[in-house]
Design a protein around this motif. Sequence first.
Motif, PDB file in Angstrom:
ATOM      1  N   THR A  62     -16.605  -3.574 -17.790  1.00  9.40           N
ATOM      2  CA  THR A  62     -16.791  -4.012 -19.433  1.00  9.40           C
ATOM      3  C   THR A  62     -15.754  -2.768 -20.665  1.00  9.40           C
ATOM      4  OG1 THR A  62     -17.876  -6.010 -18.501  1.00  9.40           O
ATOM      5  CG2 THR A  62     -17.612  -5.377 -20.610  1.00  9.40           C
ATOM      6  N   GLY A  63     -16.777  -1.761 -20.332  1.00 10.65           N
ATOM      7  CA  GLY A  63     -16.804  -0.845 -21.483  1.00 10.65           C
ATOM      8  C   GLY A  63     -15.898  -0.028 -21.457  1.00 10.65           C
ATOM      9  N   GLN A  64     -15.897   0.078 -20.033  1.00 11.43           N
ATOM     10  CA  GLN A  64     -14.248   1.527 -19.834  1.00 11.43           C
ATOM     11  C   GLN A  64     -12.898   0.445 -19.861  1.00 11.43           C
ATOM     12  OE1 GLN A  64     -15.277   2.095 -15.290  1.00 11.43           O
ATOM     13  NE2 GLN A  64     -17.049   2.710 -15.752  1.00 11.43           N
ATOM     14  N   LYS A  65     -12.682  -0.322 -20.114  1.00 10.38           N
ATOM     15  CA  LYS A  65     -11.391  -1.014 -20.196  1.00 10.38           C
ATOM     16  C   LYS A  65     -12.158  -1.387 -22.141  1.00 10.38           C
ATOM     17  CE  LYS A  65     -10.997  -4.224 -15.609  1.00 10.38           C
ATOM     18  NZ  LYS A  65     -11.149  -5.702 -15.691  1.00 10.38           N
ATOM     19  N   ARG A  66     -12.668  -1.475 -22.627  1.00 13.79           N
ATOM     20  CA  ARG A  66     -12.480  -1.577 -23.897  1.00 13.79           C
ATOM     21  C   ARG A  66     -12.145   0.042 -24.463  1.00 13.79           C
ATOM     22  NH1 ARG A  66     -17.379  -5.724 -25.699  1.00 13.79           N
ATOM     23  NH2 ARG A  66     -16.808  -7.256 -24.362  1.00 13.79           N
ATOM     24  N   LEU A  67     -12.777   0.765 -24.109  1.00 11.52           N
ATOM     25  CA  LEU A  67     -12.227   1.882 -24.513  1.00 11.52           C
ATOM     26  C   LEU A  67     -10.917   2.503 -23.964  1.00 11.52           C
ATOM     27  CD1 LEU A  67     -12.884   4.703 -25.896  1.00 11.52           C
ATOM     28  CD2 LEU A  67     -13.620   5.561 -23.297  1.00 11.52           C
ATOM     29  N   SER A  68     -10.263   2.280 -23.000  1.00  8.51           N
ATOM     30  CA  SER A  68      -8.799   2.507 -22.763  1.00  8.51           C
ATOM     31  C   SER A  68      -7.841   1.836 -23.485  1.00  8.51           C
ATOM     32  CB  SER A  68      -8.955   1.686 -21.237  1.00  8.51           C
ATOM     33  OG  SER A  68      -9.234   3.251 -20.093  1.00  8.51           O
ATOM     34  N   GLY A  69      -8.213   0.391 -23.643  1.00  7.53           N
ATOM     35  CA  GLY A  69      -8.044  -0.167 -24.648  1.00  7.53           C
ATOM     36  C   GLY A  69      -7.583   0.034 -26.311  1.00  7.53           C
ATOM     37  N   TYR A  70      -8.494   0.739 -26.812  1.00  6.94           N
ATOM     38  CA  TYR A  70      -8.389   1.472 -28.143  1.00  6.94           C
ATOM     39  C   TYR A  70      -7.587   3.042 -27.889  1.00  6.94           C
ATOM     40  CZ  TYR A  70     -10.579   4.994 -31.252  1.00  6.94           C
ATOM     41  OH  TYR A  70     -10.920   6.493 -31.227  1.00  6.94           O
ATOM     42  N   ARG A  71      -7.954   3.701 -27.025  1.00  8.87           N
ATOM     43  CA  ARG A  71      -7.135   5.151 -27.232  1.00  8.87           C
ATOM     44  C   ARG A  71      -5.686   4.145 -26.483  1.00  8.87           C
ATOM     45  NH1 ARG A  71     -11.234   7.822 -22.488  1.00  8.87           N
ATOM     46  NH2 ARG A  71     -13.098   9.177 -24.233  1.00  8.87           N
ATOM     47  N   ASP A  72      -5.606   3.541 -25.454  1.00  8.22           N
ATOM     48  CA  ASP A  72      -3.738   3.509 -25.456  1.00  8.22           C
ATOM     49  C   ASP A  72      -2.913   2.660 -26.804  1.00  8.22           C
ATOM     50  OD1 ASP A  72      -4.379   3.791 -23.238  1.00  8.22           O
ATOM     51  OD2 ASP A  72      -4.117   2.532 -21.578  1.00  8.22           O
ATOM     52  N   ALA A  73      -3.905   2.450 -27.128  1.00  9.09           N
ATOM     53  CA  ALA A  73      -3.749   1.650 -28.658  1.00  9.09           C
ATOM     54  C   ALA A  73      -3.144   2.438 -29.788  1.00  9.09           C
ATOM     55  CB  ALA A  73      -4.594   0.676 -29.303  1.00  9.09           C
ATOM     56  N   LEU A  74      -4.043   3.622 -29.670  1.00  4.64           N
ATOM     57  CA  LEU A  74      -3.933   4.739 -31.012  1.00  4.64           C
ATOM     58  C   LEU A  74      -2.293   5.919 -30.203  1.00  4.64           C
ATOM     59  CD1 LEU A  74      -7.358   6.225 -31.094  1.00  4.64           C
ATOM     60  CD2 LEU A  74      -6.425   4.740 -32.380  1.00  4.64           C
ATOM     61  N   SER A  75      -2.585   5.814 -28.871  1.00  2.00           N
ATOM     62  CA  SER A  75      -1.457   6.446 -28.506  1.00  2.00           C
ATOM     63  C   SER A  75       0.205   5.871 -28.842  1.00  2.00           C
ATOM     64  CB  SER A  75      -1.753   6.291 -26.803  1.00  2.00           C
ATOM     65  OG  SER A  75      -0.663   7.099 -25.975  1.00  2.00           O
ATOM     66  N   ALA A  76       0.284   4.712 -28.541  1.00  2.00           N
ATOM     67  CA  ALA A  76       1.353   4.125 -28.750  1.00  2.00           C
ATOM     68  C   ALA A  76       1.880   3.854 -29.805  1.00  2.00           C
ATOM     69  CB  ALA A  76       1.288   2.167 -28.336  1.00  2.00           C
ATOM     70  N   HIS A  77       0.688   4.011 -31.048  1.00  2.00           N
ATOM     71  CA  HIS A  77       1.014   4.392 -32.373  1.00  2.00           C
ATOM     72  C   HIS A  77       1.228   5.999 -32.882  1.00  2.00           C
ATOM     73  CE1 HIS A  77       0.586   0.001 -31.886  1.00  2.00           C
ATOM     74  NE2 HIS A  77       0.884  -0.131 -32.756  1.00  2.00           N
ATOM     75  N   ASN A  78       1.132   6.994 -32.251  1.00  2.00           N
ATOM     76  CA  ASN A  78       1.451   8.212 -31.800  1.00  2.00           C
ATOM     77  C   ASN A  78       0.483   8.813 -33.454  1.00  2.00           C
ATOM     78  OD1 ASN A  78       3.740   8.754 -30.890  1.00  2.00           O
ATOM     79  ND2 ASN A  78       4.557   7.778 -32.576  1.00  2.00           N
TER      80      ASN A  78
END
Length: 354
Positions: A194-210
């Motif tokens: 649960t926590g790992q997926k939430r953290l990944s979602g946050y990181r990937d969103a930042l990456s997707a928006h440079n």
Amino acid sequence: MKGNVTVKTLAKELNISIATVSKALNDSYEISIDTKQKVWDLAKKLKYERNPAASNLRSHKTKTIAVIIPEIANNFFSLAINGIEEIARKRDYHVLIYQTHENSETEITFTDSLLSGRVDGILISVSSNTENYEHFKELVKKIPVVFFDRTIEDIDAVKITTDDYESAYNAAYHLIGNGCKNIAYLHALDNLSTGQKRLSGYRDALSAHNLPANPDLIISYDKDTEKNYDNIKQLIVLQKPDGIISSIEEFALPCYYVCKELGLNIPHDLKIISFSNLSTAPLLSPSLSTITQPAFEIGKEAAGFLFKILDKKHFEPDEVPTLKSTLIQRESSLDKNKSPGIHLGFHYQLNLNV
């Protein structure tokens, strides 16, 4: 004939076996609808009354299920229990509630004791500090188990969860859409998917928006509330984030208190959004934007699948749903100079009520 009518009586009248009558009375999937109806009609006509105690002894069922949760005071788990109980009541089942208080040793003690035959099945949301999963691997071999919300990936069991990755991704996207470029993340449930997926979602969103993924913008939850407060304060003072995503609701209020101490205005200086089922979120000043999980529905789904397992009903893995959370925009995360209501491709609401 009242008081003298037994399963044997019904079987003799209908010229069918006692086993068939018993299964029909228990609404077994093995018995046809026509046969069930004949049994039910005759039982009603002859005023047959079941003996629950005797029935339970014959079937070796306790008519009881256990729910193991981290904390009943948590708004999410209170709502989930309501959903579980709604399904259990329809089946004339009792529900026993066990609180681990986020302690894995207590969790192990509960699961071991429940193997004694006290319950027919178990619903579990895993303690946040659980690191060794061996007791769960043994548990699922011996008794029907369904995990909900907080789950373990490599356990072969039904898991009822929400879209944790997508929800965190959309929370970050929401803040970015409201002008945030330096977004902090308050991390919890480190050991669980649960926590790992939430953290990944946050990181990937930042990456997707440079946007840079600065590890100094991420802090982890601590059981010590004063330490959490100090960590949030230090984060805000040193890293100067313009947005914060809280992965659990226990982090949300300390953010408000820190901003008040530092004289920061929410949302002008700092925008905040939190995973939360907090009923008072609209009443905070400013009102708190939330990623709200469908806790009641999660409880109902988890209980429903547990009873399918108890009834030995077949279902395919793809029948197990992943439920959608709702991102509710309130004042704490909105840029008042921009038009709200960016569609994020999932259940999304605007609510400015205070």
